[in-house]
Design a protein around this motif. Structure first.
Motif, PDB file in Angstrom:
ATOM      1  N   LYS A 138      88.390  -8.576 100.241  1.00 14.61           N
ATOM      2  CA  LYS A 138      87.667  -9.586 101.449  1.00 14.61           C
ATOM      3  C   LYS A 138      88.145  -8.941 102.707  1.00 14.61           C
ATOM      4  CE  LYS A 138      86.951 -13.585  98.252  1.00 14.61           C
ATOM      5  NZ  LYS A 138      87.421 -15.145  98.037  1.00 14.61           N
ATOM      6  N   ARG A 139      89.222  -8.667 102.768  1.00 19.27           N
ATOM      7  CA  ARG A 139      90.124  -8.611 104.016  1.00 19.27           C
ATOM      8  C   ARG A 139      89.427  -7.091 104.616  1.00 19.27           C
ATOM      9  NH1 ARG A 139      96.291  -7.918 104.233  1.00 19.27           N
ATOM     10  NH2 ARG A 139      96.113 -10.196 103.782  1.00 19.27           N
ATOM     11  N   ARG A 140      89.139  -6.229 103.813  1.00 21.93           N
ATOM     12  CA  ARG A 140      88.249  -4.918 104.249  1.00 21.93           C
ATOM     13  C   ARG A 140      86.783  -5.219 104.687  1.00 21.93           C
ATOM     14  NH1 ARG A 140      88.106   0.695 100.894  1.00 21.93           N
ATOM     15  NH2 ARG A 140      90.130   0.740 102.053  1.00 21.93           N
ATOM     16  N   LEU A 141      86.161  -5.999 103.926  1.00 15.85           N
ATOM     17  CA  LEU A 141      84.886  -6.374 104.112  1.00 15.85           C
ATOM     18  C   LEU A 141      84.781  -7.078 105.526  1.00 15.85           C
ATOM     19  CD1 LEU A 141      81.829  -6.848 103.712  1.00 15.85           C
ATOM     20  CD2 LEU A 141      82.424  -8.796 102.273  1.00 15.85           C
ATOM     21  N   LEU A 146      83.517  -7.301 111.185  1.00 14.63           N
ATOM     22  CA  LEU A 146      83.992  -7.522 112.688  1.00 14.63           C
ATOM     23  C   LEU A 146      83.897  -6.400 113.620  1.00 14.63           C
ATOM     24  CD1 LEU A 146      87.376  -9.874 112.005  1.00 14.63           C
ATOM     25  CD2 LEU A 146      85.060 -10.503 112.932  1.00 14.63           C
ATOM     26  N   LEU A 147      84.115  -5.108 113.133  1.00 16.03           N
ATOM     27  CA  LEU A 147      83.939  -3.884 113.673  1.00 16.03           C
ATOM     28  C   LEU A 147      82.411  -3.525 114.156  1.00 16.03           C
ATOM     29  CD1 LEU A 147      84.895  -1.414 115.064  1.00 16.03           C
ATOM     30  CD2 LEU A 147      84.675  -0.333 112.528  1.00 16.03           C
ATOM     31  N   VAL A 151      80.597  -3.301 117.878  1.00 18.16           N
ATOM     32  CA  VAL A 151      79.705  -2.212 118.205  1.00 18.16           C
ATOM     33  C   VAL A 151      78.386  -2.757 118.834  1.00 18.16           C
ATOM     34  CG1 VAL A 151      78.281  -0.355 117.197  1.00 18.16           C
ATOM     35  CG2 VAL A 151      80.741  -0.534 116.439  1.00 18.16           C
ATOM     36  N   PHE A 152      78.046  -3.833 118.119  1.00 18.08           N
ATOM     37  CA  PHE A 152      76.977  -4.259 118.893  1.00 18.08           C
ATOM     38  C   PHE A 152      76.954  -4.883 120.399  1.00 18.08           C
ATOM     39  CE2 PHE A 152      73.923  -7.767 119.695  1.00 18.08           C
ATOM     40  CZ  PHE A 152      72.678  -7.504 118.983  1.00 18.08           C
ATOM     41  N   LEU A 153      78.182  -5.650 120.484  1.00 19.32           N
ATOM     42  CA  LEU A 153      78.403  -6.079 121.857  1.00 19.32           C
ATOM     43  C   LEU A 153      78.774  -4.829 122.728  1.00 19.32           C
ATOM     44  CD1 LEU A 153      81.025  -8.686 121.115  1.00 19.32           C
ATOM     45  CD2 LEU A 153      78.627  -8.861 121.888  1.00 19.32           C
TER      46      LEU A 153
END
Length: 221
Positions: A138-141, A146-147, A151-153
């Protein structure tokens, strides 16, 4: 992040992947190609498209070598880099389009944001189901998602300034590169993964629903 609490069934995964593929395909057809045709720089289109498909083929070759080294594709430490990079490029381009939309006017930007939110939801579910299937934590997902948000921002800020400080040739190059990457994402990642489940007319309909929905939103905008 929905998939971190409830893992979707194989049928739901296939439906999500088909829908996401339809949405991405519609983005290329409705948003990117018309802008490329309007700018009409053939040289930039050819260069950008060749660079885009070459980059994706190189990524696929490299990730295939990693899978061979790990002895299969279900290693929890192995990320689907081809899919993740293509989705990252998609989100970067989406942010770029959103920044350009807000630079052109607040109404255009707001409507485009609503349409892109739907696309990001389907892509997020597709990435989540893929990583869950590979056994990612879950942490990796959450870190990956969030990354993608970052990228979108960054793409949004870049699009806002690109409209004012760069020429259309640069924009043409970026759009053609992104189109090649997105077509690769649809044909070699999303649909290939979706067809691992026994196909049905319902799954196929999800693809065309995603395409039609985003096409209509594009026409409204």
């Amino acid at each position: 992040m929905i998939v971190t609490w409830k893992k979707p069934t194989a049928a739901v995964q296939s439906t999500i992947l088909h829908f996401a593929a339809g949405v991405v395909f519609s983005v290329v057809a409705v948003e990117l190609l018309p802008d490329m045709i309007r700018i009409h720089d053939t040289t930039a289109i050819i260069i950008g498209f060749i660079l885009g498909i070459s980059a994706m083929l190189l990524i696929k070759w490299y990730t295939a070598r990693l899978e061979l080294k790990t002895g299969g594709t279900n290693d929890s430490k192995l990320l689907p880099w081809g899919m993740l990079i293509a989705v990252g490029i998609d989100l970067l381009l989406d942010g770029l389009l959103l920044g350009i939309g807000f630079a052109a006017g607040s109404k255009e930007g707001t409507l485009l944001a609503l349409a892109l939110a739907m696309e990001c939801l389907s892509l997020g579910l597709a990435v989540g189901t893929r990583l869950t299937k590979l056994g990612s934590s879950k942490r990796r997902l959450i870190r990956v998602l969030l990354l993608f948000g970052l990228v979108f921002l960054l793409g949004t800020g870049g699009g806002f300034f690109m409209l004012h400080f760069t020429g259309e040739k640069v924009l043409e190059l970026v759009l053609s590169f992104g189109s090649a990457a997105l077509l690769f994402l649809v044909t070699e990642e999303l649909l290939v993964e979706a067809h691992e489940e026994k196909d049905s007319p319902f799954f196929t309909a999800a693809f065309f629903l995603g395409f039609l929905l985003f096409m209509v939103l594009g026409l409204i905008i």
